[in-house]
Design an enzyme around this catalytic site. Structure first.
Site, PDB file in Angstrom:
ATOM      1  N   ASP A 381       0.831  -1.208   0.000  1.00  0.00           N
ATOM      2  CA  ASP A 381       0.000   0.000   0.000  1.00  0.00           C
ATOM      3  C   ASP A 381       0.863   1.253   0.000  1.00  0.00           C
ATOM      4  O   ASP A 381       0.516   2.261  -0.600  1.00  0.00           O
ATOM      5  CB  ASP A 381      -0.944   0.003   1.196  1.00  0.00           C
ATOM      6  CG  ASP A 381      -0.199  -0.026   2.528  1.00  0.00           C
ATOM      7  OD1 ASP A 381       0.903  -0.597   2.587  1.00  0.00           O
ATOM      8  OD2 ASP A 381      -0.721   0.521   3.512  1.00  0.00           O
ATOM      9  N   ARG A 385       5.046   3.829   5.757  1.00  0.00           N
ATOM     10  CA  ARG A 385       4.309   3.696   7.015  1.00  0.00           C
ATOM     11  C   ARG A 385       3.886   2.260   7.306  1.00  0.00           C
ATOM     12  O   ARG A 385       3.864   1.837   8.465  1.00  0.00           O
ATOM     13  CB  ARG A 385       3.073   4.598   6.966  1.00  0.00           C
ATOM     14  CG  ARG A 385       2.331   4.724   8.282  1.00  0.00           C
ATOM     15  CD  ARG A 385       1.026   5.481   8.080  1.00  0.00           C
ATOM     16  NE  ARG A 385       0.124   4.794   7.183  1.00  0.00           N
ATOM     17  CZ  ARG A 385      -0.723   5.398   6.346  1.00  0.00           C
ATOM     18  NH1 ARG A 385      -0.749   6.720   6.272  1.00  0.00           N
ATOM     19  NH2 ARG A 385      -1.509   4.689   5.566  1.00  0.00           N
ATOM     20  N   GLU A 386       3.535   1.489   6.277  1.00  0.00           N
ATOM     21  CA  GLU A 386       2.990   0.153   6.502  1.00  0.00           C
ATOM     22  C   GLU A 386       3.717  -0.945   5.734  1.00  0.00           C
ATOM     23  O   GLU A 386       3.964  -2.015   6.255  1.00  0.00           O
ATOM     24  CB  GLU A 386       1.495   0.139   6.144  1.00  0.00           C
ATOM     25  CG  GLU A 386       0.664   1.039   7.044  1.00  0.00           C
ATOM     26  CD  GLU A 386      -0.719   1.318   6.453  1.00  0.00           C
ATOM     27  OE1 GLU A 386      -1.484   0.369   6.277  1.00  0.00           O
ATOM     28  OE2 GLU A 386      -1.008   2.489   6.168  1.00  0.00           O
ATOM     29  N   ASP A 393      -5.718  -2.670  -2.486  1.00  0.00           N
ATOM     30  CA  ASP A 393      -4.858  -1.866  -3.341  1.00  0.00           C
ATOM     31  C   ASP A 393      -4.588  -2.565  -4.670  1.00  0.00           C
ATOM     32  O   ASP A 393      -4.670  -1.953  -5.739  1.00  0.00           O
ATOM     33  CB  ASP A 393      -3.535  -1.580  -2.629  1.00  0.00           C
ATOM     34  CG  ASP A 393      -3.722  -0.749  -1.377  1.00  0.00           C
ATOM     35  OD1 ASP A 393      -4.371  -1.243  -0.434  1.00  0.00           O
ATOM     36  OD2 ASP A 393      -3.225   0.390  -1.324  1.00  0.00           O
ATOM     37  N   TRP A 455     -11.911  -5.495  -0.776  1.00  0.00           N
ATOM     38  CA  TRP A 455     -10.580  -5.981  -0.422  1.00  0.00           C
ATOM     39  C   TRP A 455     -10.530  -7.489  -0.659  1.00  0.00           C
ATOM     40  O   TRP A 455      -9.719  -7.960  -1.457  1.00  0.00           O
ATOM     41  CB  TRP A 455     -10.265  -5.622   1.025  1.00  0.00           C
ATOM     42  CG  TRP A 455      -9.712  -4.243   1.185  1.00  0.00           C
ATOM     43  CD1 TRP A 455      -8.419  -3.907   1.484  1.00  0.00           C
ATOM     44  CD2 TRP A 455     -10.409  -2.988   1.050  1.00  0.00           C
ATOM     45  NE1 TRP A 455      -8.272  -2.532   1.539  1.00  0.00           N
ATOM     46  CE2 TRP A 455      -9.471  -1.947   1.284  1.00  0.00           C
ATOM     47  CE3 TRP A 455     -11.723  -2.643   0.759  1.00  0.00           C
ATOM     48  CZ2 TRP A 455      -9.816  -0.600   1.221  1.00  0.00           C
ATOM     49  CZ3 TRP A 455     -12.078  -1.299   0.694  1.00  0.00           C
ATOM     50  CH2 TRP A 455     -11.139  -0.298   0.916  1.00  0.00           C
ATOM     51  N   GLU A 682      -1.993   9.257  -0.851  1.00  0.00           N
ATOM     52  CA  GLU A 682      -3.045   8.469  -0.215  1.00  0.00           C
ATOM     53  C   GLU A 682      -4.340   9.271  -0.116  1.00  0.00           C
ATOM     54  O   GLU A 682      -5.427   8.759  -0.396  1.00  0.00           O
ATOM     55  CB  GLU A 682      -2.589   8.035   1.173  1.00  0.00           C
ATOM     56  CG  GLU A 682      -3.603   7.221   1.952  1.00  0.00           C
ATOM     57  CD  GLU A 682      -3.105   6.833   3.329  1.00  0.00           C
ATOM     58  OE1 GLU A 682      -3.707   5.933   3.945  1.00  0.00           O
ATOM     59  OE2 GLU A 682      -2.103   7.440   3.805  1.00  0.00           O
ATOM     60  N   HIS A 699       0.838   6.248  -2.387  1.00  0.00           N
ATOM     61  CA  HIS A 699      -0.196   5.214  -2.439  1.00  0.00           C
ATOM     62  C   HIS A 699      -0.712   5.190  -3.884  1.00  0.00           C
ATOM     63  O   HIS A 699      -1.270   6.174  -4.345  1.00  0.00           O
ATOM     64  CB  HIS A 699      -1.366   5.580  -1.512  1.00  0.00           C
ATOM     65  CG  HIS A 699      -1.368   4.897  -0.194  1.00  0.00           C
ATOM     66  ND1 HIS A 699      -0.389   5.091   0.761  1.00  0.00           N
ATOM     67  CD2 HIS A 699      -2.242   4.023   0.361  1.00  0.00           C
ATOM     68  CE1 HIS A 699      -0.681   4.366   1.843  1.00  0.00           C
ATOM     69  NE2 HIS A 699      -1.793   3.703   1.615  1.00  0.00           N
TER      70      HIS A 699
END
Length: 815
Positions: A381, A385-386, A393, A455, A682, A699
């Site tokens: 993603d 941060r992640e 995605d 998702w 994002e 993103h």
């Protein structure tokens, strides 16, 4: 091997050796070994370990292959030389089910006599921090390596030498290495000075499961290119900020680190604070349970040895950044002493786009860079941060990615892990690979958030796109069970549960509610402009969830037909029809109005075929009016943004599509570009008018708009029918739809049949198109009312410009 030419056979070529890869996990007989680590250090303080052994060949070597893998990230060395150019090996997979083994030819690195073999091993994804909340030990709390040399000798004999008894270990000069936190290195430490202990042979549990060992189906991660610094500033004394001009995923290579003992800190970020220093506050995550803010990470540390020519290159971490802040240097670094390595999966570029609008070309470039930054072994993603493989995605972006890069193997690898991590009840985790595997993790929010519509539908939509774009029927066969379990789970939830608010308002359910998916957690449209993100398990998101049930069940019915599973095809077609009927009954009033009139819901209604045929014109007109009333600014979020412009163009509102595409002000794509975006944000307001950043600036989901540039502006797209004779660009459509101020555009795509090229210009109201159709495929060329089916060849066509810009497209609403 002998080759034939028009003049007859050529001379015989020189013999070429070849070696098979790993056929079965049991082909490796070496033992797993763990580094000497009597006490596991806490997260963030775990060093990389060196494992080593000596080996001497017994005769002249004719060929030597190395097979290697690890629980963690490894680099292999032979006589001090690094083996191969792969990075972050063995890659990120659902390690309990799949563990990739790399194969390297090391013949040229081995000596006739004594040979030193070494492994540098760090936490990586296996036991390092991972995801939004930075949890560690996701797949285990011990590092381990498995490697084996397969050697052939000139006398016809062979030998194997691998990890096991006799290997030793010691901490390396890398004091700590974490994919999220960063890397700490003390270059004063010399490996030869370390005290080595016997490495431990590891058995039991995962170590004994050789069935999970596999060769990779995707290209490896590599250093793809190197960027030079475009500026070096000094926002405060002793603090230097290096700007590389582009937001990337990778790391920095730095030289001229100062005298021995100089401690340099490198902070990586995507934006600058008001004082010119690197700002990472917008990248900080938090604990869902407590709201506690977490460090942003992305900080490397290096202590110089003072040796001439030394460099710092942290290959056991990666960062998402444009800027790097150096603290601790004695003098301002020269731009030649610092470079940035762009690191991602080595995907082949297969497509390009260009036009005479500079900002649209910048938008296209930003989307491609954003995808590249998030294609680091899995589709992530964000690279900072992640760094998680969010299913939504890739569901949103896979089709767009395939216009510019070959993502067949990349997606195939990821889908295998999706199926492995799918729960027994069919729930698809939000993140794949998933540290918890195919079961709940014990984290309350993470567990209830799994199985979200849009998702989890990646289980069906991604394989379907691989079929459309590559003609890959094998992926449909392999993923079929995963697809059916997801659709059955969604359909069963719709059938067996009712939202409490609906049950209170309507105690006796209507018949259509059998297919109304109105319970469970769903992210919904997510990050619509003006909406404050508030994940709420109690919220009724049936307008989104039921739409995706209809979409995935409908695609699954078509997939069942492709695979000859006629009974299944009828079942899933019935579920799709039931979900469409339920959506219409619940969200379209008797007089034909949409009960939830958001841009996103209109888009899904049109693109998923949810609106009755007689209502399409009304819905398209109302969507266009919403955009007009909003001064042509978007109101869509995560799921619908990529479908917005095609929905308009396919339904008589091409002019509105172009006005939205080219609009400025927030929210819009052009505002991102005007505010300096080099990747896709994002949030629509990722950088405000004062230059302050919010959330991730890399993103790729909203970059799915560039599929409109390929399919409508340039006019090149796959066939709308999806049979064996059309998929994979066996047949494709060329139908340019000019608009806005664009008077020239071109696109190329290297299909499985060869290179397709489209180029058009408008001069004095005359539209001129040139087209190349590769051998083995055919093109359906649409210009105005004229339709031609063209075989392989090169063509030129002209017509009045008005004929190609004002017509309605014939594209299917449910591609």
């Amino acid at each position: 091997m002998r080759c034939w030419t028009d003049l007859g056979p050529s001379d015989w070529s020189e013999p070429a050796p070849w070696v098979t890869g790993l056929l079965h996990g049991g082909d490796l007989t070496a033992d797993w070994i763990e580094p000497y680590e009597p006490d596991v250090p806490p997260l963030g303080h775990r060093p990389a370990y060196r494992l080593r052994a000596s080996w001497r060949p017994r005769a002249e070597i004719t060929h030597a292959s190395l097979f290697a893998t690890a629980h963690g990230i490894y680099e292999f060395f032979v006589n001090g030389a690094r083996v191969g150019d792969h990075e972050l090996t063995p890659g990120f997979t659902s390690y309990r089910a799949h563990l990739q083994v790399q194969h390297f030819d090391v013949t040229g690195l081995l000596h006739p006599g004594h040979n030193e073999l070494g492994i540098l091993l760090s936490d990586g994804w296996f036991r390092g921090r991972h995801g939004f909340e930075r949890h560690g030990d996701g797949f285990g709390d011990r590092l381990a390596a498995l490697a084996e040399l397969h050697v052939r000798y000139a006398d016809g004999t062979s030998e194997r030498f691998g990890t096991g008894d006799g290997w030793t270990s010691a901490p390396s000069e890398i004091d700590a290495a974490d994919l999220m936190d960063g890397q700490r290195v003390d270059l004063r430490r010399v490996p030869a000075d370390e005290i080595y202990h016997p490495a431990a042979v590891a058995r039991g549990g995962l170590y004994d499961d050789r069935s999970r060992l596999t060769t990779g189906v995707a290209p490896p991660v590599r250093r793809i290119e190197t960027l030079a610094a475009v500026a070096v500033t000094e926002p405060r004394p002793g603090t230097y900020v290096v700007d590389f001009g582009q937001n990337i995923n990778g790391w920095v290579t730095a030289a001229d680190l100062g005298a021995a003992g100089t401690h340099v800190t490198l902070t990586h970020g995507e934006s600058l604070a008001a004082d010119g220093s690197v700002d990472t506050d917008h990248l900080r995550a938090f604990e869902f349970a407590t709201g506690k803010s977490l460090p942003a990470g992305q900080v490397d540390h290096v202590v110089s040895s003072g040796r001439p020519g030394e460099t710092f290159e942290p290959r056991h971490t990666t960062h998402g950044f444009r800027y790097v802040q150096f603290d601790g240097l004695e003098t301002k670094p020269g731009p030649d002493s610092i470079t940035a390595a762009v690191v991602h999966t080595d995907l082949e570029q297969v497509g390009s786009f260009g036009c005479d609008n500079d900002r649209l070309e910048k938008l296209h470039a930003a989307a491609v860079w954003s995808f590249r930054g998030n294609a680091c072994d899995v589709p992530t993603d964000c690279p900072q941060r992640e760094r998680s493989g969010f299913t939504g995605d890739w569901q949103v972006y896979v089709e767009t990615a395939a216009f510019t890069h070959d993502v067949a193997g990349f997606s195939d690898k990821w889908l295998r892990d999706l199926a492995a991590d799918q729960w027994p009840d069919g729930t698809v985790p939000n993140i794949v690979p998933n540290p918890a595997g195919n079961q709940p993790s014990g984290n309350h929010f993470a567990d209830i958030a799994n199985g979200s519509a849009g998702w989890g539908d990646a289980a069906v939509i991604v394989p379907w796109q691989l079929w459309r774009l590559y003609g890959d029927v094998e992926v449909l066969e392999r993923q079929y069970d995963s697809m059916t379990r997801w659709v059955e789970r969604a359909a069963g939830t719709a059938r067996d549960r009712r939202h409490p608010d609906r049950a209170l308002a309507r105690p006796t359910p209507d018949d259509h509610e059998e297919y109304l998916w109105d319970t469970g957690f769903h992210w919904g449209e997510w990050l619509e402009p003006g909406e404050i993100p508030a994940p709420d398990p109690a919220r009724d998101n049936s307008v989104v969830a039921t739409a995706y049930l209809a979409r995935s069940a409908g695609l699954l019915a078509q997939i069942a037909c492709v695979l000859g599973r006629d009974r299944d095809a009828h079942r899933y077609a019935a579920i799709a029809a039931g979900a469409v009927h339920a959506w219409q009954r619940e969200f379209i009033t008797p007089d034909g109005a949409l009960t939830h009139p958001t841009q996103a819901n209109y888009v899904r209604a049109l693109e998923f075929g949810l609106v009755p045929a007689e209502g399409r014109r009304r819905f398209a007109d109302e969507l266009a009016q919403l955009l007009t009333d909003n001064d042509y600014h978007l109101g869509t979020g995560f799921l619908a943004t990529g479908m917005l412009l095609p929905a308009l163009a396919r339904n008589g509102h091409l002019d509105t599509a172009y006005r939205v595409l080219l609009s400025t002000g927030n929210p819009s794509w052009m505002e991102m570009i005007d505010r300096g975006a080099t990747t896709i944000w994002e949030r629509w307001d990722g950088v405000d008018e004062n230059g302050r950043a919010t959330a991730s600036l890399n993103h790729y989901a909203k970059g799915a708009v560039i599929s409109f540039l390929h399919q409508f502006v340039a006019g090149l797209r796959p066939a709308e029918t999806t049979g064996p004779d059309t998929v994979g660009y066996r047949r494709f459509v060329v139908e340019p739809r000019p608009g806005g101020d664009i008077t020239a555009a071109h696109a190329e795509h290297c299909s499985p049949y060869g290179n397709i090229a489209v180029r058009w210009t408008i001069t004095d109201d005359l539209f001129t198109l040139s087209l190349t159709v590769p051998a083995g495929s055919e093109c359906e060329l649409r210009l105005g009312d004229r339709v031609e089916l063209l075989p392989a060849g090169t063509y030129t066509r002209t017509c009045p410009a008005t004929r190609v810009s004002r017509r309605s497209s014939r594209a299917s609403p449910t591609r």
